[in-house]
Write a protein that holds these residues in place. Structure first.
Motif, PDB file in Angstrom:
ATOM      1  N   ALA A  51      24.411  48.472  25.402  1.00  0.00           N
ATOM      2  CA  ALA A  51      25.710  48.482  25.210  1.00  0.00           C
ATOM      3  C   ALA A  51      26.430  47.966  26.493  1.00  0.00           C
ATOM      4  N   GLU A  52      25.660  47.718  27.515  1.00  0.00           N
ATOM      5  CA  GLU A  52      26.278  47.247  28.919  1.00  0.00           C
ATOM      6  C   GLU A  52      26.202  45.748  28.800  1.00  0.00           C
ATOM      7  N   SER A  53      26.832  45.124  29.301  1.00  0.00           N
ATOM      8  CA  SER A  53      26.735  43.658  29.512  1.00  0.00           C
ATOM      9  C   SER A  53      25.505  43.364  30.413  1.00  0.00           C
ATOM     10  N   PRO A  54      24.786  42.146  30.373  1.00  0.00           N
ATOM     11  CA  PRO A  54      23.699  41.911  31.089  1.00  0.00           C
ATOM     12  C   PRO A  54      23.938  41.713  32.583  1.00  0.00           C
ATOM     13  N   GLY A  55      25.169  41.478  32.973  1.00  0.00           N
ATOM     14  CA  GLY A  55      25.529  41.227  34.481  1.00  0.00           C
ATOM     15  C   GLY A  55      25.879  42.400  35.107  1.00  0.00           C
ATOM     16  N   ARG A  56      26.047  43.404  34.301  1.00  0.00           N
ATOM     17  CA  ARG A  56      26.463  44.808  35.108  1.00  0.00           C
ATOM     18  C   ARG A  56      25.114  45.481  35.307  1.00  0.00           C
ATOM     19  N   ARG A  57      25.020  46.098  36.433  1.00  0.00           N
ATOM     20  CA  ARG A  57      23.705  47.020  36.949  1.00  0.00           C
ATOM     21  C   ARG A  57      24.285  48.300  36.928  1.00  0.00           C
ATOM     22  N   GLN A  58      23.287  49.485  36.683  1.00  0.00           N
ATOM     23  CA  GLN A  58      23.775  50.702  36.774  1.00  0.00           C
ATOM     24  C   GLN A  58      23.499  51.035  38.286  1.00  0.00           C
ATOM     25  N   VAL A  59      24.496  51.615  39.144  1.00  0.00           N
ATOM     26  CA  VAL A  59      24.524  51.801  40.405  1.00  0.00           C
ATOM     27  C   VAL A  59      24.183  53.202  40.762  1.00  0.00           C
ATOM     28  N   VAL A  60      23.485  53.628  41.415  1.00  0.00           N
ATOM     29  CA  VAL A  60      22.812  55.020  41.630  1.00  0.00           C
ATOM     30  C   VAL A  60      23.885  55.581  42.700  1.00  0.00           C
ATOM     31  N   THR A  61      24.816  56.335  42.572  1.00  0.00           N
ATOM     32  CA  THR A  61      25.751  56.879  43.303  1.00  0.00           C
ATOM     33  C   THR A  61      25.367  58.323  44.053  1.00  0.00           C
ATOM     34  N   PRO A  62      26.078  58.779  44.868  1.00  0.00           N
ATOM     35  CA  PRO A  62      25.665  60.373  45.358  1.00  0.00           C
ATOM     36  C   PRO A  62      25.986  61.218  44.379  1.00  0.00           C
ATOM     37  N   SER A  63      26.701  61.055  43.556  1.00  0.00           N
ATOM     38  CA  SER A  63      27.099  62.268  42.659  1.00  0.00           C
ATOM     39  C   SER A  63      25.968  62.279  41.588  1.00  0.00           C
ATOM     40  N   ARG A  64      25.368  60.956  41.092  1.00  0.00           N
ATOM     41  CA  ARG A  64      24.477  60.647  40.360  1.00  0.00           C
ATOM     42  C   ARG A  64      22.885  61.471  40.884  1.00  0.00           C
ATOM     43  N   VAL A  65      22.776  61.414  42.159  1.00  0.00           N
ATOM     44  CA  VAL A  65      21.699  61.792  42.604  1.00  0.00           C
ATOM     45  C   VAL A  65      21.896  63.481  42.885  1.00  0.00           C
ATOM     46  N   VAL A  66      22.930  63.938  43.092  1.00  0.00           N
ATOM     47  CA  VAL A  66      23.347  65.208  43.249  1.00  0.00           C
ATOM     48  C   VAL A  66      23.024  66.090  41.488  1.00  0.00           C
ATOM     49  N   THR A  67      23.556  65.227  40.701  1.00  0.00           N
ATOM     50  CA  THR A  67      23.518  65.713  39.336  1.00  0.00           C
ATOM     51  C   THR A  67      22.028  65.788  38.962  1.00  0.00           C
ATOM     52  N   GLY A  68      21.271  64.879  39.143  1.00  0.00           N
ATOM     53  CA  GLY A  68      19.951  64.780  38.860  1.00  0.00           C
ATOM     54  C   GLY A  68      18.790  65.901  39.514  1.00  0.00           C
ATOM     55  N   ILE A  69      19.490  66.293  40.706  1.00  0.00           N
ATOM     56  CA  ILE A  69      18.847  67.459  41.381  1.00  0.00           C
ATOM     57  C   ILE A  69      19.213  68.490  40.943  1.00  0.00           C
ATOM     58  N   CYS A  70      20.514  68.573  40.457  1.00  0.00           N
ATOM     59  CA  CYS A  70      20.989  70.061  39.817  1.00  0.00           C
ATOM     60  C   CYS A  70      20.072  70.218  38.422  1.00  0.00           C
ATOM     61  N   LEU A  71      19.965  69.114  37.799  1.00  0.00           N
ATOM     62  CA  LEU A  71      19.364  69.355  36.545  1.00  0.00           C
ATOM     63  C   LEU A  71      17.775  69.684  36.706  1.00  0.00           C
ATOM     64  N   ILE A  72      17.197  69.151  37.746  1.00  0.00           N
ATOM     65  CA  ILE A  72      15.739  69.267  37.921  1.00  0.00           C
ATOM     66  C   ILE A  72      15.271  70.501  38.503  1.00  0.00           C
TER      67      ILE A  72
END
Length: 86
Positions: free
Chosen positions: A5-26
């Motif tokens: 769904a994303e354009s080929p030029g865009r990359r997923q950026v790992v933000t601090p909120s995504r890291v905290v979200t992952g920790i909260c879920l794991i």
């Protein structure tokens, strides 16, 4: 082959909120899968063996952690939409 769904030029950026979200879920999964950490009877809490009350304590803890993860994701999505509109 399906396209992303994303354009080929865009990359997923790992933000601090995504890291905290992952920790909260794991964290609840790790806590429940590490059985040797709570496979005992003592200490008892109002007569309930540790094995049972530890697992029941994770129900509200998991709820709070999931709520925090949800709020972080929602905040990031709102910020992303707000930045794209300007």
């Amino acid at each position: 082959m399906t396209q992303s769904a994303e354009s080929p030029g865009r990359r997923q950026v790992v933000t601090p909120s995504r890291v905290v979200t992952g920790i909260c879920l794991i964290v609840p999964f790790v806590a429940m899968l590490w059985v040797s950490s709570y496979a005992r009877v003592e200490p008892r809490f109002i007569g309930i063996p540790f094995f049972y009350w530890y697992q029941m304590a994770w129900v509200p803890i998991s709820t709070v952690l999931t709520m925090i993860a949800y709020k972080l994701v929602q905040r990031e999505l709102r910020a992303r939409k707000g930045g794209a509109a300007q």
